[in-house]
Design an enzyme around this catalytic site. Sequence first.
Site, PDB file in Angstrom:
ATOM      1  N   ARG A 213     -32.210 -29.461  23.635  1.00  0.00           N
ATOM      2  CA  ARG A 213     -32.706 -31.159  22.746  1.00  0.00           C
ATOM      3  C   ARG A 213     -31.221 -31.398  22.378  1.00  0.00           C
ATOM      4  O   ARG A 213     -30.155 -32.100  22.580  1.00  0.00           O
ATOM      5  CB  ARG A 213     -33.573 -30.769  22.158  1.00  0.00           C
ATOM      6  CG  ARG A 213     -34.919 -30.674  22.417  1.00  0.00           C
ATOM      7  CD  ARG A 213     -35.453 -30.480  21.119  1.00  0.00           C
ATOM      8  NE  ARG A 213     -35.777 -31.791  20.633  1.00  0.00           N
ATOM      9  CZ  ARG A 213     -36.526 -31.421  19.358  1.00  0.00           C
ATOM     10  NH1 ARG A 213     -37.006 -30.786  19.023  1.00  0.00           N
ATOM     11  NH2 ARG A 213     -36.328 -33.358  18.328  1.00  0.00           N
TER      12      ARG A 213
ATOM     13  N   CYS B 196     -31.533 -29.660  12.511  1.00  0.00           N
ATOM     14  CA  CYS B 196     -32.605 -30.075  13.412  1.00  0.00           C
ATOM     15  C   CYS B 196     -32.749 -31.545  13.883  1.00  0.00           C
ATOM     16  O   CYS B 196     -32.031 -32.706  13.602  1.00  0.00           O
ATOM     17  CB  CYS B 196     -33.392 -29.015  13.110  1.00  0.00           C
ATOM     18  SG  CYS B 196     -34.516 -29.254  11.892  1.00  0.00           S
TER      19      CYS B 196
END
Length: 275
Positions: free
Chosen positions: A175, A231
Amino acid sequence: MTDVFKSADDLSEGYYKLIDARFSLGDPEAGRKAFEEGHIAGAVYWDLEKDMSDMDSDRGRHPMPSRAQLTELFRRSGLSLDDRILIYDGGGEPFAARAYFLLRYGGFRHTFILKEGFDGLRTAGYPVDAEPCRPQVSDVEPDWQAHLLASREDVKGVSEGREEGVLIDARAAERFLGKHEPLDPVAGHIPGARNFDWTRLKKEGYFDTGEAVEQLLRKTADKDEKVTVYCGSGVTAAPLFAMLDHIGQEDLRLYVGSYSDWVSDPDNPVEKESD
């Protein structure tokens, strides 16, 4: 080193107020159902989305609650700033760490995460019951630690080099590199960020507080660097915040809006592996 993580077998004698933070991102009702079926006696329940996030806000997928919302949560949980507070989830999960960050932000001085989670306390002999806990409402006045919370503007300053510090992205490498993005509309990461997958903090399913983890973290950030962690939505960055706090990172912030908030502004740039 700050004593953030505790094991069930080394809890010092004395009274802790307990917070049950069990949750499942895949099934948002699972944590509350588990709590209602059985929890450590005396624990109150904090739901990630109903208590520890302001889901009416547009600042990311799990936005930061307001100070008024947090004050109400702290008070109905019967908390005082000097209480010893022990938080548990399922063990090796990010939800107790989210509660830890909110309590640290509120100025609570003696807050701890149980490494082994609910099963660790149950195995250690702590009584379990299904009775709802209704603590006496407190009149606590939080001692806000605003320096622990990074805004989108703060992060932009670091990313652009106008503000001292480093950004650490707690998501998986795929990611971070923009190879795979299952949740956010734009793949990649905030420009200039470093990557440390939060799951690297775990060993055999639980958070590892040994020297090996500290050495891994020190390869990503020096002790004297000003660190801002993020995050996808501010949840899995919380264990990284807690572990850096545990090993004594002196200048530390969490961007609760995280990547989901960053990419909500189409003018904000992102980096990918191919860039």
